[in-house]
Design a protein around this motif. Sequence first.
Motif, PDB file in Angstrom:
ATOM      1  N   GLY A 107      15.812  -6.140   4.519  1.00  0.00           N
ATOM      2  CA  GLY A 107      15.962  -5.038   5.462  1.00  0.00           C
ATOM      3  C   GLY A 107      17.315  -4.353   5.311  1.00  0.00           C
ATOM      4  O   GLY A 107      17.401  -3.124   5.237  1.00  0.00           O
ATOM      5  N   THR A 150      18.192  -0.378   4.226  1.00  0.00           N
ATOM      6  CA  THR A 150      18.766   0.519   5.226  1.00  0.00           C
ATOM      7  C   THR A 150      20.242   0.784   4.982  1.00  0.00           C
ATOM      8  O   THR A 150      20.727   1.866   5.239  1.00  0.00           O
ATOM      9  CB  THR A 150      18.596  -0.056   6.644  1.00  0.00           C
ATOM     10  OG1 THR A 150      19.095  -1.406   6.627  1.00  0.00           O
ATOM     11  CG2 THR A 150      17.146  -0.055   7.064  1.00  0.00           C
ATOM     12  N   ASP A 191      10.089  -1.969   6.429  1.00  0.00           N
ATOM     13  CA  ASP A 191       9.443  -1.794   7.727  1.00  0.00           C
ATOM     14  C   ASP A 191       8.210  -0.918   7.602  1.00  0.00           C
ATOM     15  O   ASP A 191       7.136  -1.245   8.103  1.00  0.00           O
ATOM     16  CB  ASP A 191      10.430  -1.178   8.727  1.00  0.00           C
ATOM     17  CG  ASP A 191      11.637  -2.079   8.916  1.00  0.00           C
ATOM     18  OD1 ASP A 191      11.445  -3.311   8.837  1.00  0.00           O
ATOM     19  OD2 ASP A 191      12.753  -1.571   9.107  1.00  0.00           O
TER      20      ASP A 191
END
Lengths: 363, 577
Positions: B261, B265, B562
């Motif tokens: 993640g 990001t 996601d």
Amino acid sequence: MTSGEITSVGTAGAAPEHVAGRGAWFKKLPVVHQVRQSVGLQRGMLIAGLVLTTVFVLVAVFAPLLAPYGWSQLRSGDGVAFGAQQPPSAEHWFGTTVGGYDVLSRVVWGAQTSLLVVIVAVAASIVVGVLLGLVSGYFGGWLDRVLVVIADAIYAFPSLLLAILLAIVISGGQSSMWGGILAAALSITVVFVPQYFRVVRAEVVRIKAEAFVDSARVLGTGHWRIMTRHVLRNSTRTLPLIVTLNASEAILTLAGLGFLGFGIEPTAAAEWGYDLQRSLADVTSGIWWTALFPGLAIVLAAMGMTLMGESLNDLADPRLRSRARSGQVAGAVAATSVEADASDPENPASAEHSEENPKGGDA
Amino acid sequence: MSAVASSAAASNGAVAPNGAVASIRDLEVSFATDAGPVRAVAGVSLDVQPGEVLAVVGESGSGKTVTAKTILGLLPETATTSGAVVLTGRDGAATDVVAVSASKLRQVRGRDVAMVFQEPSSVLNPVYTVGWQIAEGIRAHGDVSKKEARRRAIEVLGTVGIPDPEHRVDHYPHQFSGGQKQRIVIAMALVLGPSLIVADEPTTALDVTVQAEILDLLRHLRDETGTAIVLITHNMGVVADLADRVAVMYQGKVVEQAPVGDLFTDPQADYTKALLKAVPRVGEGTVRAVERAAARPEGWAASEPVVRAEGLTITYPGRFRQPAFTAVDGVDLVIRPGEVLGLVGESGSGKTTIARAIAGLTPVSGGSLQVLGTEMRGAKGRDLKAMRPRLGFVFQDPATSFNPLLTIAECVAEPLVVHGRVRNPEAARGRVDQLLEAVQLPRSYGDRFPHELSGGQRQRASLARGLALDPELLIADEPTSALDVSVQARVLELFAELQKELGFACLFVSHDLAVVDLLADRIAVLYRGHLVEEGTGEQVLGAPREDYTKQLLASLPVPDPDAQAVHREELLALRQR
């Protein structure tokens, strides 16, 4: 687009090497390059092969200077006969044969005969074999099938038998020097043509399917231009190897023909196989010199070329080639394709130019 | 990532630190080559925790595969290794793969660590049944009866989702599809219950729909058996789909390690940022396509198309009295001047066959195909003469599409020479320089040989050759599939620029929806020789009508963990329907 600041500079280090390598052009010559590339046993084999072959060629070329007598000379200058089966002496270093010839002279002149046969045989089989293989592999179809069947049929014959047959057909039993050499060379040619045909055809069939041949076809390039410019030049890689191996086989076939009595008359030219056959009876009566020297000449000449061919063959294949191993982890990391640098995103092209072309300067 | 552990691990009683199943410390690998030693891995330290999927990403030459092979001690003889790779089996025994003997290494392989390779077809031996091949692995590690080994082979085949395993265990590899073969390879890796599986590009050779299934399988295995997986890949979508943690490699070093993640990001290293930016995403090109469509002149839609296919059928003759194979079946297509048509499909869908037929490389067997006013059905070499110079072709693999014995300048000049525009390559040099400049290659590259250029540079030169005669139609057959993402991004950008500038019509063939989306005005989806759906990028990718298109789109992993989780649910729902 999103990737303005990414420039691809992945030359993988190939380009600088090339530029540096241009200075020493002689290092790139076919054989020199391989000698430098080889290590250990492979290098030994290659150098031994090269030395033997060079000696053979030199002896053949300078035979008139090296040989003390002519190949069919029976008497010395003052008319005295040599005498048959004389042991080695100061006048006749290798002795004389049962027919009264000087063994040393016969061996030296024999090298010349062998070399001529090798050259004619190999040249003729390359021209014929490559041409047939190219046409057959490129066009395919019924012509290809017929030629392949013929090549297979020739393979099925014992090669020496075929050579004998052709020697009789070509020379008709008569054998002058050139008649004999041509007969021997052409009969060897017929045996070798299928080998070149097969190798070149297989390569051509492979190359034909490559994308660069397709790209030539898309352009509408003519068949002849595709065959010569794109296909042929890329299919001849393995030929030098077959040439060296075939050269040694040619020497053996010539000797075999001579030994069986289908070679060249002793008065027309010196020939190792013939001498060997004539010395058969001598061996049992303790006269060693008439058989030893021509036999040794055959073995050394054939071995020199085989060693050269085999080691060139191994060196050409990266899987068989041995390399010097470094004992420790060494070397530089090759560049990979992405460079995350901060070049001007507005003008990626110019930034890339300067990066990709450190040498600057146009052609 | 300290160097302390390496000294401890070098001894025979190797110690695995912090409970990792695999612990790599200061790994360095170099290869002996003809041009001297080359370093492939320069100081890599990694830990793999039990039950974790660690993705190692990087582009070609970054050392990721070499690192993976070192874990199993599979490097060739020419390699020299230093550092430590400590493996811990399920029984807690630790082994340093770098230092251990060959016989010990054989015991470790399969039992503690197993490998899944890239190309399933070449990993399985075609002359043995799959059951035999799985049993062989079992019997190599302990005295197991044939019957017992077979039972376990059937069991593991069931685990990886081969239907009817009792029966299929006696089948040969060629009787399975590509995806099933990869399942069998995974079964072979799994059968001894290793604590770690190294998967080297396990889905690269597979179609996207099959790739999605294999990724599902790997995820399930991780959850059910607790096996750790080291996933080697260059595909950021696959990483987002499967990985827990990511290590980014560049030039033999790990430049960044982060949970998946965080990496997507908030990437830290410049290289990672650049890499992520270069990944094409579906939907990026739609805006531009709409802009282009708006800028078209009146009456453009009615203009004579450069390619018109009606009921186009292409069959390959069968061998040994087998029936002919129909590669393309009744396809209708139109490409108008200045338009880019993206042709998408999985392997065997007939997309390359159509491209080759338009270029006159494959004969048309039914229907009608008109290219630049020439009917291709039954056309002979002479009929195509007028059409040839108006058509350019860019091939898939830039490594093979250049004659290795000619310089780049000679290759690019070839079209000009063949069509008599210039007498010899030297005379074409001015035009060649111009072309090289247009594709952003330095002029001096004209004197180099193809092997002296990188893949991206070669593909640009290939583009220059395709454009040499200023064609009205350019056919690009998977022009970027052999390239790394960042290079692909540059080539695609260049492609779009040139198309805009020169205004040629283009057939762009690709298996990658995201790539096609970047360039195409319209997208046509092929499935088993049939045209399933056709329309603008907005229509096909935004609101697909056909089930196959929907599935294709849902199978394409999104490079964002996601979003991909949501995306995965959609695919699952689609499959169950």
